[in-house]
Design a protein around this motif. Structure first.
Motif, PDB file in Angstrom:
ATOM      1  N   HIS A  74       1.432  -3.811  -5.900  1.00  0.00           N
ATOM      2  CA  HIS A  74       0.441  -3.920  -4.846  1.00  0.00           C
ATOM      3  C   HIS A  74       1.037  -4.278  -3.484  1.00  0.00           C
ATOM      4  CE1 HIS A  74      -3.050  -3.279  -7.393  1.00  0.00           C
ATOM      5  NE2 HIS A  74      -2.424  -3.974  -8.316  1.00  0.00           N
ATOM      6  N   SER A  75       2.345  -4.250  -3.386  1.00  0.00           N
ATOM      7  CA  SER A  75       2.955  -4.401  -2.075  1.00  0.00           C
ATOM      8  C   SER A  75       2.856  -3.068  -1.339  1.00  0.00           C
ATOM      9  CB  SER A  75       4.426  -4.815  -2.209  1.00  0.00           C
ATOM     10  OG  SER A  75       4.510  -6.144  -2.689  1.00  0.00           O
ATOM     11  N   PHE A  76       2.806  -3.135  -0.042  1.00  0.00           N
ATOM     12  CA  PHE A  76       2.739  -1.915   0.770  1.00  0.00           C
ATOM     13  C   PHE A  76       4.078  -1.195   0.744  1.00  0.00           C
ATOM     14  CE2 PHE A  76       3.251  -0.171   5.198  1.00  0.00           C
ATOM     15  CZ  PHE A  76       2.385   0.896   5.043  1.00  0.00           C
ATOM     16  N   ALA A  97       6.804  -6.026   1.426  1.00  0.00           N
ATOM     17  CA  ALA A  97       5.817  -6.396   2.438  1.00  0.00           C
ATOM     18  C   ALA A  97       4.417  -6.053   1.949  1.00  0.00           C
ATOM     19  CB  ALA A  97       6.089  -5.675   3.751  1.00  0.00           C
ATOM     20  N   THR A  98       3.483  -6.963   2.200  1.00  0.00           N
ATOM     21  CA  THR A  98       2.073  -6.660   2.017  1.00  0.00           C
ATOM     22  C   THR A  98       1.530  -6.139   3.349  1.00  0.00           C
ATOM     23  OG1 THR A  98       1.586  -8.984   2.500  1.00  0.00           O
ATOM     24  CG2 THR A  98       1.626  -8.343   0.188  1.00  0.00           C
ATOM     25  N   SER A  99       0.429  -5.424   3.289  1.00  0.00           N
ATOM     26  CA  SER A  99      -0.120  -4.872   4.538  1.00  0.00           C
ATOM     27  C   SER A  99      -1.544  -4.382   4.342  1.00  0.00           C
ATOM     28  CB  SER A  99       0.760  -3.702   5.003  1.00  0.00           C
ATOM     29  OG  SER A  99       0.213  -3.086   6.158  1.00  0.00           O
ATOM     30  N   THR A 106       3.134  -8.349   6.277  1.00  0.00           N
ATOM     31  CA  THR A 106       3.800  -9.634   6.066  1.00  0.00           C
ATOM     32  C   THR A 106       4.922  -9.439   5.048  1.00  0.00           C
ATOM     33  OG1 THR A 106       1.623 -10.662   6.389  1.00  0.00           O
ATOM     34  CG2 THR A 106       3.403 -12.090   5.624  1.00  0.00           C
ATOM     35  N   ILE A 107       6.098  -9.877   5.432  1.00  0.00           N
ATOM     36  CA  ILE A 107       7.295  -9.682   4.603  1.00  0.00           C
ATOM     37  C   ILE A 107       7.482 -10.869   3.660  1.00  0.00           C
ATOM     38  CG2 ILE A 107       9.823  -9.464   4.696  1.00  0.00           C
ATOM     39  CD1 ILE A 107       9.378  -8.047   7.471  1.00  0.00           C
TER      40      ILE A 107
ATOM     41  N   HIS B 101      -1.941  -9.145  -4.642  1.00  0.00           N
ATOM     42  CA  HIS B 101      -2.787  -9.248  -5.849  1.00  0.00           C
ATOM     43  C   HIS B 101      -2.199 -10.187  -6.897  1.00  0.00           C
ATOM     44  CE1 HIS B 101      -5.023  -5.169  -5.123  1.00  0.00           C
ATOM     45  NE2 HIS B 101      -4.517  -5.642  -3.994  1.00  0.00           N
ATOM     46  N   ALA B 102      -1.181 -10.931  -6.533  1.00  0.00           N
ATOM     47  CA  ALA B 102      -0.508 -11.762  -7.538  1.00  0.00           C
ATOM     48  C   ALA B 102      -0.152 -13.158  -7.014  1.00  0.00           C
ATOM     49  CB  ALA B 102       0.749 -11.065  -8.032  1.00  0.00           C
TER      50      ALA B 102
END
Lengths: 173, 173
Positions: A74-76, A97-99, A106-107, B101-102
């Motif tokens: 689920h990370s970008f 990174a999430t996004s 955000t890294i 998600h985690a």
């Protein structure tokens, strides 16, 4: 998903002419022998035990692999760094990174194996991560830096608390 | 997606007994008349012009609606707050969070319409957002606070720079 070359068509970090196009491009700034090269990948099919070993090497607390797997899914963006000797590949760096896929990223979880630190590889890993996020039209790239790496990120163009903006963490009461 | 009740089965923010179950539960702390209630929703089917109007009201810079739509789609959680009078609903608050998600979530775009500020509704909105993130087993809830809202978030249990961790933003050279 393809390796490095499928995402970045830059010459900035591509030094080797020996690298087969199907394998990806190598990073400059490191020479471990004629058959050794550094390869980057955005492939998420990562051996979780190998990743755990890498995180162990820098002293991170272990995390449930089930959750690590979910976080990667689920990370970008996930960018890994490998030492390749012939056909053998060793995981030596990781970042993700999430996004919201539009404005903010955000890294998290930036790590380089101690054996490979001090050669500019962390900088290259981050530069490539940023380049990819920018190519996706993400305008706001953020992270939360531990005190001992604030200067590392500052040198990469990250500013702490710009205009007084504070990074905050919620703590259960 | 269903409204509020489908996500939270709490009594903490549920005050009204008048609210039909199909519509959701109301927040306490606000009374605008016998037919007025505050409703929360995680539905992402938001009128983008109504959202823009809300953001205009607090003086935010306008953003391309195409990107706003994408960001809403790719957020982990979107929580909106509405003033409901009879069958008429007005958007009065918005918040969203990105996440892997985690482990980690980052809260963005928290806004309460000026006409509804100072009544504890921002606090309720945030409390519900946090509750939902916690229920999803997210351990690390983060945000970047503008200077004038640092105390607001501190009162909600957010700590600035815990253990010297610095929030950092990348700026193009």
């Amino acid at each position: 998903m393809g390796f490095w070359k499928s995402l970045f068509n830059t010459s900035e970090t591509a030094a080797a002419t020996k690298v087969p196009r199907s394998e990806g491009l190598t990073s400059s700034g490191f020479a471990g022998g004629t058959d050794t090269r550094i390869v980057f990948s955005t492939d998420r099919d990562i051996d979780l035990y190998e990743l755990e070993e890498l995180c162990d090497a820098v002293g991170w607390s272990r995390r449930p692999l089930r959750k690590v797997k979910k976080a990667i899914q689920h990370s970008f963006l996930v960018l890994t760094m490998w030492e390749q000797k012939g056909s053998r590949r060793r995981l030596i760096g990781f970042s993700r990174a999430t996004s919201d896929h539009a404005f903010n990223a955000t890294i998290w979880d930036v790590v380089v194996h101690p054996d490979f630190q001090g050669r500019g590889l962390g900088k290259t890993l981050m530069a490539n991560l940023i380049k990819k996020l920018r190519s996706e039209d993400i305008s706001n790239i953020t992270l939360f830096a531990d005190p001992h790496v604030v200067d590392f990120y500052r040198n990469l163009g990250f500013m702490p608390d710009p205009e007084g903006i504070k990074g905050m963490f919620w703590y259960p009461e």
